[in-house]
Scaffold this motif. Structure first.
Motif, short mmCIF file in Angstrom:
data_model
loop_
_atom_site.label_atom_id
_atom_site.label_comp_id
_atom_site.label_asym_id
_atom_site.label_seq_id
_atom_site.Cartn_x
_atom_site.Cartn_y
_atom_site.Cartn_z
N ALA A 30 0.84 -1.20 0.00
CA ALA A 30 0.00 0.00 0.00
C ALA A 30 0.88 1.25 0.00
O ALA A 30 2.05 1.21 0.36
CB ALA A 30 -0.89 -0.01 1.23
N VAL A 31 0.28 2.35 -0.40
CA VAL A 31 1.04 3.59 -0.54
C VAL A 31 1.62 4.04 0.80
O VAL A 31 2.77 4.49 0.86
CB VAL A 31 0.15 4.70 -1.15
CG1 VAL A 31 0.87 6.02 -1.17
CG2 VAL A 31 -0.27 4.31 -2.54
N ASP A 32 0.86 3.91 1.88
CA ASP A 32 1.38 4.36 3.16
C ASP A 32 2.57 3.52 3.63
O ASP A 32 3.50 4.03 4.23
CB ASP A 32 0.29 4.39 4.23
CG ASP A 32 -0.44 3.06 4.36
OD1 ASP A 32 -0.26 2.20 3.48
OD2 ASP A 32 -1.21 2.91 5.33
N VAL A 33 2.56 2.24 3.31
CA VAL A 33 3.71 1.38 3.65
C VAL A 33 4.91 1.76 2.80
O VAL A 33 6.05 1.84 3.30
CB VAL A 33 3.35 -0.11 3.46
CG1 VAL A 33 4.57 -0.99 3.65
CG2 VAL A 33 2.23 -0.51 4.38
N LYS A 34 4.68 2.04 1.53
CA LYS A 34 5.78 2.46 0.65
C LYS A 34 6.40 3.76 1.15
O LYS A 34 7.62 3.92 1.15
CB LYS A 34 5.28 2.66 -0.78
CG LYS A 34 4.95 1.40 -1.51
CD LYS A 34 4.49 1.74 -2.91
CE LYS A 34 4.14 0.52 -3.71
NZ LYS A 34 3.73 0.87 -5.08
N LEU A 35 5.56 4.71 1.57
CA LEU A 35 6.09 5.98 2.06
C LEU A 35 6.89 5.80 3.34
O LEU A 35 7.94 6.43 3.52
CB LEU A 35 4.94 6.96 2.29
CG LEU A 35 4.29 7.49 1.02
CD1 LEU A 35 3.07 8.33 1.39
CD2 LEU A 35 5.26 8.28 0.19
N PHE A 36 6.42 4.94 4.24
CA PHE A 36 7.15 4.70 5.48
C PHE A 36 8.49 4.03 5.22
O PHE A 36 9.52 4.45 5.76
CB PHE A 36 6.30 3.84 6.43
CG PHE A 36 6.98 3.55 7.73
CD1 PHE A 36 7.14 4.54 8.67
CD2 PHE A 36 7.49 2.29 8.00
CE1 PHE A 36 7.78 4.29 9.87
CE2 PHE A 36 8.12 2.02 9.19
CZ PHE A 36 8.27 3.03 10.14
N VAL A 37 8.49 3.02 4.37
CA VAL A 37 9.73 2.33 4.02
C VAL A 37 10.69 3.29 3.32
O VAL A 37 11.89 3.32 3.60
CB VAL A 37 9.44 1.09 3.15
CG1 VAL A 37 10.71 0.51 2.56
CG2 VAL A 37 8.71 0.04 3.96
N GLY A 38 10.16 4.09 2.40
CA GLY A 38 10.99 5.07 1.70
C GLY A 38 11.60 6.09 2.62
O GLY A 38 12.75 6.48 2.47
N LEU A 39 10.83 6.53 3.62
CA LEU A 39 11.35 7.50 4.59
C LEU A 39 12.48 6.91 5.42
O LEU A 39 13.54 7.52 5.58
CB LEU A 39 10.22 7.98 5.49
CG LEU A 39 10.60 8.99 6.55
CD1 LEU A 39 10.99 10.31 5.90
CD2 LEU A 39 9.45 9.20 7.51
N MET A 40 12.27 5.71 5.92
CA MET A 40 13.30 5.07 6.76
C MET A 40 14.55 4.71 5.95
O MET A 40 15.67 5.01 6.37
CB MET A 40 12.73 3.82 7.42
CG MET A 40 11.64 4.07 8.41
SD MET A 40 12.22 5.04 9.79
CE MET A 40 11.09 6.40 9.74
N LEU A 41 14.36 4.07 4.81
CA LEU A 41 15.51 3.68 4.00
C LEU A 41 16.19 4.90 3.37
O LEU A 41 17.41 4.92 3.22
CB LEU A 41 15.09 2.70 2.91
CG LEU A 41 14.83 1.28 3.34
CD1 LEU A 41 14.35 0.45 2.16
CD2 LEU A 41 16.05 0.66 3.96
N GLY A 42 15.40 5.88 2.98
CA GLY A 42 15.96 7.08 2.37
C GLY A 42 16.91 7.80 3.30
O GLY A 42 17.98 8.26 2.88
N PHE A 43 16.53 7.90 4.56
CA PHE A 43 17.43 8.55 5.51
C PHE A 43 18.71 7.75 5.69
O PHE A 43 19.81 8.32 5.74
CB PHE A 43 16.73 8.73 6.87
CG PHE A 43 17.57 9.43 7.88
CD1 PHE A 43 17.82 10.78 7.77
CD2 PHE A 43 18.14 8.73 8.93
CE1 PHE A 43 18.62 11.43 8.70
CE2 PHE A 43 18.93 9.36 9.86
CZ PHE A 43 19.17 10.72 9.75
N CYS A 44 18.59 6.43 5.75
CA CYS A 44 19.78 5.58 5.90
C CYS A 44 20.70 5.69 4.68
O CYS A 44 21.93 5.75 4.82
CB CYS A 44 19.37 4.14 6.14
SG CYS A 44 18.54 3.88 7.71
#
Length: 85
Positions: A30-44
């Motif tokens: 789902a889009v909200d899961v994609k955004l959460f994963v993107g936020l966490m991985l993007g910062f890393c």
């Protein structure tokens, strides 16, 4: 030190966005899961690229490697974009 700091900040930001776009297109969730994963991985990823840039001898040496990674991720993004439309 300032040229490496600017290069690390900008290349880290651009590469994190580009690489997270690949994850966003591939991840079947789902889009909200994609955004959460993107936020966490993007910062890393951003922190990792910044650390890589600081480990190089100069901002130019870091920029050469980051440009190669950016070109590869842009190519993958283009292939994913045209294969999904």
């Amino acid at each position: 030190m300032w040229p490496k700091s600017v290069a690390a900040f900008l290349w880290g930001l651009v590469l994190a966005i580009s690489l997270m776009l690949i994850v966003f297109r591939i991840l079947p969730a789902a889009v909200d899961v994609k955004l959460f994963v993107g936020l966490m991985l993007g910062f890393c990823v951003w922190v990792g690229v910044m650390t890589f840039c600081y480990s190089r001898n100069s901002a130019k040496a870091a920029s050469v490697v980051c440009v190669k990674w950016l070109m590869a991720s842009n190519l993958i993004n283009a292939l994913l974009f045209f294969s999904q439309t």
